[in-house]
Design a protein around this motif. Structure first.
Motif, PDB file in Angstrom:
ATOM      1  N   GLU A  56     -17.635 -22.698 -13.031  1.00  0.00           N
ATOM      2  CA  GLU A  56     -16.964 -23.670 -13.433  1.00  0.00           C
ATOM      3  C   GLU A  56     -15.963 -23.690 -14.401  1.00  0.00           C
ATOM      4  OE1 GLU A  56     -17.927 -28.228 -14.738  1.00  0.00           O
ATOM      5  OE2 GLU A  56     -19.529 -26.816 -13.487  1.00  0.00           O
ATOM      6  N   LEU A  57     -16.590 -22.890 -15.364  1.00  0.00           N
ATOM      7  CA  LEU A  57     -15.545 -22.776 -16.990  1.00  0.00           C
ATOM      8  C   LEU A  57     -14.794 -21.808 -16.902  1.00  0.00           C
ATOM      9  CD1 LEU A  57     -18.585 -23.493 -19.262  1.00  0.00           C
ATOM     10  CD2 LEU A  57     -16.856 -25.009 -18.522  1.00  0.00           C
ATOM     11  N   GLN A  58     -14.897 -20.697 -15.950  1.00  0.00           N
ATOM     12  CA  GLN A  58     -14.088 -19.701 -15.680  1.00  0.00           C
ATOM     13  C   GLN A  58     -14.159 -18.666 -16.832  1.00  0.00           C
ATOM     14  OE1 GLN A  58     -10.111 -21.521 -14.691  1.00  0.00           O
ATOM     15  NE2 GLN A  58     -10.556 -20.738 -12.467  1.00  0.00           N
ATOM     16  N   VAL A  59     -15.459 -18.578 -17.132  1.00  0.00           N
ATOM     17  CA  VAL A  59     -15.800 -17.486 -18.214  1.00  0.00           C
ATOM     18  C   VAL A  59     -16.691 -16.542 -17.672  1.00  0.00           C
ATOM     19  CG1 VAL A  59     -15.288 -19.251 -20.107  1.00  0.00           C
ATOM     20  CG2 VAL A  59     -17.498 -18.894 -19.040  1.00  0.00           C
ATOM     21  N   GLY A  60     -16.971 -15.504 -18.619  1.00  0.00           N
ATOM     22  CA  GLY A  60     -17.994 -14.231 -18.179  1.00  0.00           C
ATOM     23  C   GLY A  60     -19.186 -14.822 -18.780  1.00  0.00           C
ATOM     24  N   ILE A  61     -20.082 -13.701 -18.449  1.00  0.00           N
ATOM     25  CA  ILE A  61     -21.344 -13.613 -19.133  1.00  0.00           C
ATOM     26  C   ILE A  61     -21.822 -12.439 -19.946  1.00  0.00           C
ATOM     27  CG2 ILE A  61     -23.896 -13.451 -18.217  1.00  0.00           C
ATOM     28  CD1 ILE A  61     -23.281 -15.392 -16.105  1.00  0.00           C
ATOM     29  N   HIS A  62     -22.043 -12.782 -21.142  1.00  0.00           N
ATOM     30  CA  HIS A  62     -22.851 -11.681 -22.153  1.00  0.00           C
ATOM     31  C   HIS A  62     -24.328 -11.668 -21.981  1.00  0.00           C
ATOM     32  CE1 HIS A  62     -22.436 -10.370 -26.455  1.00  0.00           C
ATOM     33  NE2 HIS A  62     -23.052  -9.534 -25.788  1.00  0.00           N
ATOM     34  N   ILE A  63     -25.061 -10.446 -21.744  1.00  0.00           N
ATOM     35  CA  ILE A  63     -26.538 -10.635 -21.469  1.00  0.00           C
ATOM     36  C   ILE A  63     -26.938  -9.300 -21.959  1.00  0.00           C
ATOM     37  CG2 ILE A  63     -26.259  -9.925 -19.012  1.00  0.00           C
ATOM     38  CD1 ILE A  63     -28.742 -11.692 -18.526  1.00  0.00           C
ATOM     39  N   HIS A  64     -27.925  -8.961 -22.432  1.00  0.00           N
ATOM     40  CA  HIS A  64     -28.841  -7.839 -22.919  1.00  0.00           C
ATOM     41  C   HIS A  64     -29.351  -7.252 -21.487  1.00  0.00           C
ATOM     42  CE1 HIS A  64     -28.969 -10.088 -26.563  1.00  0.00           C
ATOM     43  NE2 HIS A  64     -28.870  -8.812 -27.047  1.00  0.00           N
ATOM     44  N   VAL A  65     -29.347  -5.862 -21.035  1.00  0.00           N
ATOM     45  CA  VAL A  65     -29.794  -5.385 -19.775  1.00  0.00           C
ATOM     46  C   VAL A  65     -30.224  -4.129 -20.150  1.00  0.00           C
ATOM     47  CG1 VAL A  65     -29.051  -4.647 -17.428  1.00  0.00           C
ATOM     48  CG2 VAL A  65     -27.826  -6.745 -18.482  1.00  0.00           C
ATOM     49  N   SER A  66     -31.614  -3.941 -19.323  1.00  0.00           N
ATOM     50  CA  SER A  66     -32.339  -2.610 -19.437  1.00  0.00           C
ATOM     51  C   SER A  66     -32.083  -1.782 -20.908  1.00  0.00           C
ATOM     52  CB  SER A  66     -31.534  -1.689 -18.240  1.00  0.00           C
ATOM     53  OG  SER A  66     -31.604  -2.367 -17.242  1.00  0.00           O
ATOM     54  N   GLU A  67     -32.667  -2.802 -22.158  1.00  0.00           N
ATOM     55  CA  GLU A  67     -32.729  -1.942 -23.455  1.00  0.00           C
ATOM     56  C   GLU A  67     -33.666  -1.292 -23.499  1.00  0.00           C
ATOM     57  OE1 GLU A  67     -32.156  -3.523 -27.951  1.00  0.00           O
ATOM     58  OE2 GLU A  67     -32.203  -5.147 -26.297  1.00  0.00           O
ATOM     59  N   THR A  68     -35.051  -1.461 -22.987  1.00  0.00           N
ATOM     60  CA  THR A  68     -36.083  -0.754 -23.138  1.00  0.00           C
ATOM     61  C   THR A  68     -36.857  -0.509 -21.796  1.00  0.00           C
ATOM     62  OG1 THR A  68     -37.465  -2.743 -23.415  1.00  0.00           O
ATOM     63  CG2 THR A  68     -36.324  -2.062 -25.445  1.00  0.00           C
ATOM     64  N   ALA A  69     -37.624   0.494 -21.856  1.00  0.00           N
ATOM     65  CA  ALA A  69     -38.405   1.168 -20.551  1.00  0.00           C
ATOM     66  C   ALA A  69     -39.155  -0.044 -20.587  1.00  0.00           C
ATOM     67  CB  ALA A  69     -38.938   2.364 -21.106  1.00  0.00           C
ATOM     68  N   HIS A  70     -39.800  -0.667 -21.440  1.00  0.00           N
ATOM     69  CA  HIS A  70     -40.848  -1.786 -21.155  1.00  0.00           C
ATOM     70  C   HIS A  70     -40.193  -2.856 -20.368  1.00  0.00           C
ATOM     71  CE1 HIS A  70     -44.059  -4.587 -22.142  1.00  0.00           C
ATOM     72  NE2 HIS A  70     -43.431  -5.591 -22.223  1.00  0.00           N
ATOM     73  N   GLU A  71     -39.155  -3.357 -20.706  1.00  0.00           N
ATOM     74  CA  GLU A  71     -38.153  -4.386 -20.089  1.00  0.00           C
ATOM     75  C   GLU A  71     -38.247  -4.053 -18.745  1.00  0.00           C
ATOM     76  OE1 GLU A  71     -33.639  -5.955 -19.547  1.00  0.00           O
ATOM     77  OE2 GLU A  71     -34.291  -4.977 -21.446  1.00  0.00           O
ATOM     78  N   VAL A  72     -37.657  -2.642 -18.241  1.00  0.00           N
ATOM     79  CA  VAL A  72     -37.413  -2.364 -16.898  1.00  0.00           C
ATOM     80  C   VAL A  72     -38.735  -2.423 -16.217  1.00  0.00           C
ATOM     81  CG1 VAL A  72     -36.724  -0.688 -15.506  1.00  0.00           C
ATOM     82  CG2 VAL A  72     -35.615  -1.001 -17.649  1.00  0.00           C
ATOM     83  N   GLU A  73     -39.976  -2.072 -16.719  1.00  0.00           N
ATOM     84  CA  GLU A  73     -41.163  -1.929 -16.185  1.00  0.00           C
ATOM     85  C   GLU A  73     -41.694  -3.351 -15.866  1.00  0.00           C
ATOM     86  OE1 GLU A  73     -43.708   0.137 -18.754  1.00  0.00           O
ATOM     87  OE2 GLU A  73     -42.636   2.110 -18.600  1.00  0.00           O
ATOM     88  N   GLU A  74     -41.501  -4.355 -16.728  1.00  0.00           N
ATOM     89  CA  GLU A  74     -41.870  -5.804 -16.566  1.00  0.00           C
ATOM     90  C   GLU A  74     -41.086  -6.333 -15.596  1.00  0.00           C
ATOM     91  OE1 GLU A  74     -44.123  -8.960 -17.353  1.00  0.00           O
ATOM     92  OE2 GLU A  74     -44.237  -6.993 -17.769  1.00  0.00           O
ATOM     93  N   ILE A  75     -39.914  -6.373 -15.618  1.00  0.00           N
ATOM     94  CA  ILE A  75     -39.124  -6.821 -14.292  1.00  0.00           C
ATOM     95  C   ILE A  75     -39.433  -6.187 -13.147  1.00  0.00           C
ATOM     96  CG2 ILE A  75     -36.811  -7.013 -13.434  1.00  0.00           C
ATOM     97  CD1 ILE A  75     -37.304  -8.625 -15.816  1.00  0.00           C
TER      98      ILE A  75
END
Length: 439
Positions: free
Chosen positions: A204-223
């Protein structure tokens, strides 16, 4: 202002072989109107100011594509901890005490540090973003700003509404120097249903998204445990890639993840020093570039780095790529410099405005003084910039055609007041006196 920079070496970042040894750059109304050999500069151009120096190299302003600027207030507070403990036991409790005024002064401190080191643009994700925007406006720097969103906390919907109001208030302001994104923190703090709401608002606002992604192995395992897929695949299923995505870190990516990122033209921000300090791992930069993914460089916040020095990030990125692949050709100097300039501009959706020194682009220009012992003899200026230069070698910084640093001195801000106010805020937040300083 009509500004002429002459008798310099120009590295326009339009190709590895395109170096102008005796060059000139003409600037008018914030834009570059000429760049090329000095002898071919338009004779009818009448500058208000002339800058020159045969020892100077001119290049596009550096782009710090991922940071949390006001975390300068936590610099050196909680070191040598893994990410989960660092966040939950040290950083988040302090952030709960933050006030808008704290963030304003912490951001100004970050802006001062970045400008003095030749960074002319940064992408920020944090809180009290109106105060961040005011600091950006005052300092003269360029920034892409996103209010941090944590979908698993009470008040997540309210935060999303505040993000909408912030974007409507600030996007395109400060003569276009301020642009905005939405900032969902990470897949592990923003469930799919919440991400879908963020995407709808971004569209709606015509803007992008800024997000942390796959920073740690623990994060990947949890997801993978929760959703049966990788963080990147989770984002794809939630429709996040329907809008431009600035994916911070990208350390633990599978070949399939990289295919998805390339398919949707998402950008990855490599944060080598923060990732090393938190022992998160080494991002597969060479593989990402080979897959056609735009890769930019960032420092992350000063609490996990502990500075905002993009020269260090370039050097670290190049060296990490080489040693991790056992290949000295893995990331050449020009590619590292490109990640810090044009790569960052592309990642922020600003490549039509900044990232190279070309006619028509905004005049974000850095002059580096090569007349230093550690930068001599000048065999290869690109090599020197990546492998030998320091932030303190920056002599002059121009943002949007305005000189903000000259002779290595910040001329748009009162650095003494900023340091004093930032230290005062830090004392209140930690609840104890700081180490004795000169302030």
């Amino acid at each position: 202002m009509r500004l002429l920079i002459k008798d310099i070496t120009v590295i326009p970042m339009t190709g590895p072989e395109e170096i102008i040894k005796n060059g000139a750059i003409a600037v008018e109304d914030g834009r570059i109107v000429y760049v090329g050999p000095a002898e071919e500069a338009p004779s009818d151009f009448r500058p208000n100011r002339v800058l020159r120096g045969s020892n100077f190299v001119a290049l596009p302003g550096l782009v710090n594509a991922h940071t949390h600027a006001a975390m300068t207030l936590f610099r050196g507070y909680a070191d040598d901890l893994p990410l989960k403990r660092w966040l939950e036991e040290a950083i988040w409790p302090l952030e709960a005490k933050l006030k808008g005024e704290d963030v304003y002064w912490g951001t100004l401190l970050a802006c001062a540090e970045m400008l003095l080191g030749g960074t002319t643009t940064f992408a920020d994700m944090y809180f009290f973003m109106d105060e961040v925007a005011e600091a950006v406006d005052k300092s003269g720097i360029r920034a892409s700003l996103a209010r941090g969103l944590i979908g698993i906390l009470p008040g997540a919907d309210k935060a999303l509404k505040e993000s909408e109001e912030f974007v409507r208030r600030w996007h395109g302001k400060a003569n276009g120097r301020i642009t905005c994104m939405l900032g969902p923190h990470a897949p592990y703090t923003c469930p799919p249903a919440y991400l879908e709401e963020v995407v709808r608002l971004a569209e709606e606002l015509q803007v992008g998204i800024h997000i942390h992604v796959s920073e740690t192995a623990h994060e990947v395992e949890e997801i993978r445990r929760q959703y049966g897929c990788s963080p990147v695949e989770m984002l794809e299923k939630a429709g996040v890639f329907r809008v431009p995505v600035l994916a911070a870190h990208g350390v633990h990516l599978s070949p399939r993840d990289m295919e998805i990122l390339a398919q949707y033209k998402a950008a990855v921000v490599h944060n080598p020093e923060s990732n090393m300090k938190l022992a998160s791992g080494i991002a597969p930069v060479t593989e990402l570039l080979a897959a056609g993914v735009t890769v930019a460089l960032g420092t992350d916040g000063a609490a996990s780095n502990n500075n905002l020095d993009m020269w260090e990030e370039m050097r670290a990125a190049a060296l990490l790529a080489k040693v991790s692949r056992n290949d000295p050709e893995a990331l050449p100097a020009y590619q590292a410099l490109e990640m810090a300039t044009l790569g960052g501009a592309k990642a922020l959706g600003l490549a039509d405005q900044i990232g190279t020194l070309e006619v028509g682009k905004r005049a974000d220009i850095v002059l580096v003084d090569l007349a230093r012992a550690h930068l001599q003899p000048p065999h290869d200026p690109i090599s020197h910039l990546v492998y030998a230069a320091r932030a303190s070698d920056v002599d002059t910084v121009i943002v949007d055609g305005r000189i903000v640093v000259e002779g290595g001195r910040l001329i748009t801000l009162d650095l003494g007041e900023i340091m004093a106010r930032s230290c005062s805020a830090a004392r209140r937040l930690v609840g104890k006196p700081l180490h004795r300083s000169l302030l």
